[in-house]
Enzyme design. Structure first.
Site, PDB file in Angstrom:
ATOM      1  N   SER A 166      -3.968  -6.409  -8.701  1.00  0.00           N
ATOM      2  CA  SER A 166      -3.243  -7.241  -7.902  1.00  0.00           C
ATOM      3  C   SER A 166      -1.886  -7.495  -8.341  1.00  0.00           C
ATOM      4  O   SER A 166      -1.550  -8.779  -8.023  1.00  0.00           O
ATOM      5  CB  SER A 166      -4.140  -8.339  -7.702  1.00  0.00           C
ATOM      6  OG  SER A 166      -5.347  -7.992  -7.052  1.00  0.00           O
TER       7      SER A 166
ATOM      8  N   SER B 155      -5.129  -8.654  -3.578  1.00  0.00           N
ATOM      9  CA  SER B 155      -6.240  -7.744  -3.041  1.00  0.00           C
ATOM     10  C   SER B 155      -7.550  -7.829  -3.919  1.00  0.00           C
ATOM     11  O   SER B 155      -8.597  -8.022  -3.180  1.00  0.00           O
ATOM     12  CB  SER B 155      -5.760  -6.281  -3.524  1.00  0.00           C
ATOM     13  OG  SER B 155      -6.565  -5.377  -3.378  1.00  0.00           O
ATOM     14  N   GLU B 156      -7.533  -7.915  -4.942  1.00  0.00           N
ATOM     15  CA  GLU B 156      -8.858  -8.147  -5.608  1.00  0.00           C
ATOM     16  C   GLU B 156      -9.659  -9.431  -5.559  1.00  0.00           C
ATOM     17  O   GLU B 156     -10.756  -9.581  -5.920  1.00  0.00           O
ATOM     18  CB  GLU B 156      -8.665  -7.708  -7.228  1.00  0.00           C
ATOM     19  CG  GLU B 156      -8.584  -6.214  -7.357  1.00  0.00           C
ATOM     20  CD  GLU B 156      -7.663  -5.600  -8.512  1.00  0.00           C
ATOM     21  OE1 GLU B 156      -8.368  -4.757  -9.135  1.00  0.00           O
ATOM     22  OE2 GLU B 156      -6.613  -6.098  -8.514  1.00  0.00           O
ATOM     23  N   ASN B 157      -8.700 -10.363  -5.082  1.00  0.00           N
ATOM     24  CA  ASN B 157      -9.474 -11.584  -4.748  1.00  0.00           C
ATOM     25  C   ASN B 157     -10.649 -11.414  -3.731  1.00  0.00           C
ATOM     26  O   ASN B 157     -11.719 -12.075  -3.801  1.00  0.00           O
ATOM     27  CB  ASN B 157      -8.469 -12.697  -4.082  1.00  0.00           C
ATOM     28  CG  ASN B 157      -9.042 -14.056  -4.559  1.00  0.00           C
ATOM     29  OD1 ASN B 157      -9.703 -14.144  -5.415  1.00  0.00           O
ATOM     30  ND2 ASN B 157      -8.502 -15.064  -3.622  1.00  0.00           N
TER      31      ASN B 157
END
Ligand code: FES
Length: 940
Positions: free
Chosen positions: A699, A871-873
């Site tokens: 991210s 994104s990775e959240n």
């Protein structure tokens, strides 16, 4: 080869096609005619990318033999629906509503929607979803909601209830935080964006076609690869083996960990010549004049092997008598402890409530719709030029250089328009493979893997097994946590140190856990090799920790939402890495989520009162931003003669929106110049033309490229600024001998970050973090065990949003991958799991239409424009909201993912018998306490 000729009306024009009646499909023929908007993904009719309309009926053209198409049939492809200068409302709506990410599925969806609207001009959302389900239109990026939004909006235009202008984005005064569409969407919705396999069809004459011969067993010594028959096949240029690789043939897989054991690091070979360590390794590479010839020859390669015992699960590989996967490296080769506070054993004994459990997560397949495609050739400067799906162009040049015997400066990587990746394409084995062919043949070469080959060749999310314990007092305050997690990364994996760091350090992210004793272990097996995947290590640990949170809440008699609330970290309290959180938005997030939780809970309780197995699950989590203290990024801005700006960078775009991110940062950073979006040109992802912006992972891209853009913009504007404060034109700059192009850079080298300590896990690795609480309402069918997610919400803090469409795209898409991870996706059986369908990709009816994304935009003081990453959240912990929802609905807990219907049904039946199918505590190679003592006594 006898051929036939057929007249077809294609997109309103009569055309003659010449084809092989034995094998040519409609899709292949259309593509050969240049109509490459009809995409080929699965080639077996399960992805819908090849959808066309044949005589008024929607079909999947990849399975339609042309010999079965009647003469003068009418064929409508994406190219006949609209053009860039004359968009159909569906195409415009897909652009405006953010329905296009990688865009590989988009032509198929648009053609499909066109057919629907011919039949039903005013469909409901549910009818749109049912249509896409029935016609197998599958999207891996978007989570479907934005696609349905677009169809609904376009249908209004087609019915005359709205104009196309009303569904066309108009630039707002401030681009930052807007819903400005991504620039690449226009070509994608019109089917004129050339992805890898489209480029293959458009390569110059004299291009060799490649086919891989893959290992079909997971572990074996190679006695001989017999290529004698293959070499004699028609059209074959060469069959290459390991000895033909011009460099070391080794692809290093730097673990980068100080506690790595053994005399070597796990590595892969470009073409394996000694020991096969997984199914899907390349043992030979065939080059021929046509794709058909190369595939026919590949079938003639014989593998003479001595089969070795294979460890397909790390629980077998850690057994004391297990053979080593690599002679020089123990199977358990990295241990990363995570220690905090006091000794947990005694605290657990003195706590009011303690729970323990053992959990597993699967090798999640990435399942992009487009399989692996690579081209390579020598360019006119003598550079080995590789066009591929690279997700880390700079990094890849260095990692592959020794293997192919070229220095990094002689390797040029260009990212093709990419039909999805989600992390798998950080591995550069296929680029090295095609480069090897170019070196051997001195010809341009192209390789398109079948979807099955793609599945077996590419890496997967590391599997995991974990044991965990968690304790709290009567008031619900957690007193101590323990966990012991093994990551099964196959025979090799990239950046294992980062993976272990994410896995151990993100346990209980956002909570205050005062005392911790934990361990992460990296273990080699013969299963799929480990590779990046959105969330990178965090979904594995949340599978353990977010289950334990629920289990302890249950035992303490506290609502699971409130139990989490009680334990949220307050300012000054620390993460499991013993560092204060960079931000403390968790209470705020939970306060926003609470009314929604209560509504879901009430709905589930009402349903249960009526005998329906419905429940609500909660999961909290998040992820970091950047790869830590050694991260850096560069971009370049150039003032052009006409006053426009060119931005150069390598923000690799796998569909997440590197183009719109770049545009947004550029326009914002150059606000004093009044630059408009249409005045910015993008030159992206060509290492010969762009500075290295770093890997598209962690991210980090929006954050790092954002800062680098600000730096470049400052330098450019300083150079342009006249003493009176106005700005020089390009002509004035040139006349005064002032450069017009500037490199901007951002690095984290002196930001006071501390990498994770290999002896204690203490660290403060990244400049900011993201936080999210996820809620899911689910319903379980008691007869089949099938779980359906009815609705979902993610309340998230990613800082200030740069582009709403792109962030929401990551959110909806990430949540859809979480649902797949929780319920259906798997790559357990390396023979069977060879296409998106059998791997359990979620189709549209598997993803709820009711998904809410709520952004809490706390500006990051140390973020570009106040942003972090995003994104990775959205693919860290949300799968556990589904799993916890199943428990709430049924009273049974699923410990081993995915929660497929048969597993849930078995658990329900066991519960009815008064049994519990919880796995026994796993043996992970050694006792946690003893291993931690050993590490304390032997620091590195
Ligand atoms: Fe649908 Fe990528 S946008 S697969």
């Amino acid at each position: 080869m006898p051929l036939e000729r057929l007249l077809l009306n294609i997109n309103g024009v009569e055309r003659a096609v010449v084809f092989d009646p034995e094998k040519d499909t409609l899709a292949v023929t259309l593509r050969r005619m240049g109509l490459t908007g009809t995409k080929l993904g699965c080639k077996i009719g399960v992805c819908g990318s090849c959808s066309v309309i044949l005589d008024g009926k929607l079909i999947r053209s990849c399975t339609k033999k042309l010999k079965n198409v009647p003469e003068r049939s009418e064929v409508l492809t994406i190219e006949g629906i609209g053009t860039p200068r004359n968009l159909h409302p569906l195409q415009q709506a897909f652009i405006t509503y953010g329905s296009v990410q990688c865009g590989f599925c988009s032509p198929g969806f648009i053609v499909s929607a066109y057919a629907l609207l011919q039949e039903n001009p005013a469909p409901s959302r549910e009818e749109v979803r049912a249509w896409f389900q029935k016609n197998k239109n599958t999207c891996r990026c978007t989570g479907y909601k934005q696609i349905v939004d677009a169809v609904m909006a376009a249908s209004k235009v087609m019915r005359g209830e709205a104009t196309i202008d009303e569904i066309t984005y108009i630039h707002e005064s401030d681009i930052y935080g807007s819903s400005h569409p991504r620039p690449a969407a226009l070509a994608k919705v019109c089917g004129v964006c050339d992805y890898g396999d489209d480029i293959k069809l458009k390569m110059p004459e004299g291009t060799a076609h490649l086919a891989v011969v893959l290992s079909e067993v997971p572990h074996a010594k190679i006695i001989d690869i017999d290529i004698s028959e293959a070499e004699k096949m028609p059209g074959v240029y060469k069959v290459m083996l390991g000895k033909d690789v011009k460099g070391s043939n080794i692809m290093p897989n730097h673990t980068g960990h100080k506690r790595a054991l053994g005399d070597d690091e796990p590595y892969s070979s470009i073409i394996v010549d000694k020991v096969i360590r997984k199914c899907g390794e390349v043992v030979a590479l065939v080059a021929a004049d046509t794709e058909e010839h190369t595939r026919a020859a590949a079938k003639k390669v014989k593998q003479n092997l001595e089969i070795l015992p294979a460890y397909m699960d790390c629980l077998d590989a850690v057994a004391p008598d297990a053979l080593r996967i690599f002679d020089e490296i123990p199977n358990t080769h990295i241990l990363q402890p995570q220690l905090k506070g006091e000794d947990t054993k005694e605290i657990m004994e003195n706590s009011d409530f303690v729970v323990e459990g053992s959990f597993s997560s699967q090798h999640q397949p990435h399942l992009p719709i487009e399989p692996e495609v690579v081209q390579a050739y020598w360019d006119t400067e003598g550079n080995m030029t590789i066009q591929c799906k690279a997700q880390a162009v700079g990094f890849s040049r260095f990692l592959m250089s020794a293997g192919i015997g070229l220095t990094p400066d002689k390797i040029r990587i260009i990212v093709n328009p990419t039909g999805g990746s989600f992390g798998y394409s950080v591995f550069q084995g296929s680029y090295a493979l095609v480069a090897t062919a170019v070196q051997n043949l001195n010809m341009p070469c192209t390789l398109t893997m079948s979807y099955e080959e793609h599945q077996h060749y590419t890496g997967k999310r590391t599997g995991s097994h974990s044991n965990g314990r968690l304790a709290c007092n009567k008031d619900g305050k957690i007193t101590a946590a323990e966990w012991d997690i093994v990551l099964d990364h196959g025979p090799y994996a990239l950046v294992l140190a980062h993976l272990l760091a994410s896995c151990t350090a993100f346990a209980y992210h956002g909570y205050n856990i005062p005392n911790v004793k934990a361990l992460g272990r990296a273990v080699s097996t013969n299963h799929a090799h480990g590779v990046s995947y959105r969330g990178f290590g965090s979904p594995q640990i949340y599978t353990c920790t977010e289950a334990l949170m629920d289990m302890l809440a249950d035992k303490a008699g506290i609502d699971p939402f409130e139990f989490r609330y009680i334990n949220m970290a307050k300012p000054g309290e620390t993460s499991v890495s013993s560092s204060p959180y960079r931000e403390y938005p968790m209470i705020q997030i939970m306060d926003i989520a609470r009314p929604i939780y209560l509504e879901y809970k009430a709905s589930a309780e009402k349903a249960r009162a009526e005998g329906i197995l419905r429940g609500v699950g909660v999961a909290q989590g998040g992820f970091n931003v950047t790869i830590g203290s050694h991260d850096s990024a560069e971009v370049a801005l150039e003032l052009n003669a006409d006053g426009t700006i060119t931005h150069y960078n390598t923000w690799e775009d796998m569909g997440q929106g590197g183009d719109i991110g770049t545009l947004t940062h550029t326009v914002k950073a150059l606000e004093p110049l009044g630059i408009k979006p249409e005045q910015v040109h993008l030159v992206l992802n060509d290492t010969a033309r762009c500075p290295d912006t770093g890997i598209a992972a962690a991210s980090r891209s929006h954050y790092m490229a954002g800062f680098a853009t600000l730096d470049a913009a400052r330098k450019l504007m300083d150079a342009m600024r006249k003493p009176d404060g106005s700005y020089r034109t390009h002509a004035e700059m040139v006349a005064e001998g002032i450069p017009v192009k500037y490199i901007g850079r951002h690095d984290l080298h002196n930001d006071g970050l501390r990498e994770q300590d290999p002896n204690t896990g203490v660290g403060d690795r990244t400049p900011t973090n993201m936080y999210c609480v996820n809620l899911a309402e689910v319903e379980v069918d008691p007869l089949t065990g099938k779980t359906k997610v009815l609705r979902m919400v993610a309340v998230s803090d990613c800082g200030v949003i740069g582009n709403l469409l792109a962030v929401n795209g990551q959110a909806y898409g990430g949540l859809s991958h979480c649902i797949g991870f929780a319920l259906s996706e798997d790559y357990l059986d390396v023979r069977k799991h060879n296409n998106i369908d059998v791997c359990g990709i979620p189709h549209i009816q598997d993803i709820p239409d009711d998904i809410k994304i709520i952004h809490v935009e706390n500006p990051r003081p140390n973020g570009p424009q106040g942003s972090s990453g995003c994104s990775e959240n959205f693919q860290a912990s949300a799968h556990m909201a589904v799993i916890n929802g199943i428990f709430n609905a049924t009273g049974v807990r699923i410990y081993e993912l995915p929660a497929k219907p048969e597993k849930v049904k078995a658990a329900l039946e066991a519960k009815a018998r008064g049994e519990n199918l919880a796995p026994k505590k796993y043996f992970l190679g050694s006792d946690l306490y003893e291993e931690i003592e050993n590490i304390k006594n032997n620091p590195v």
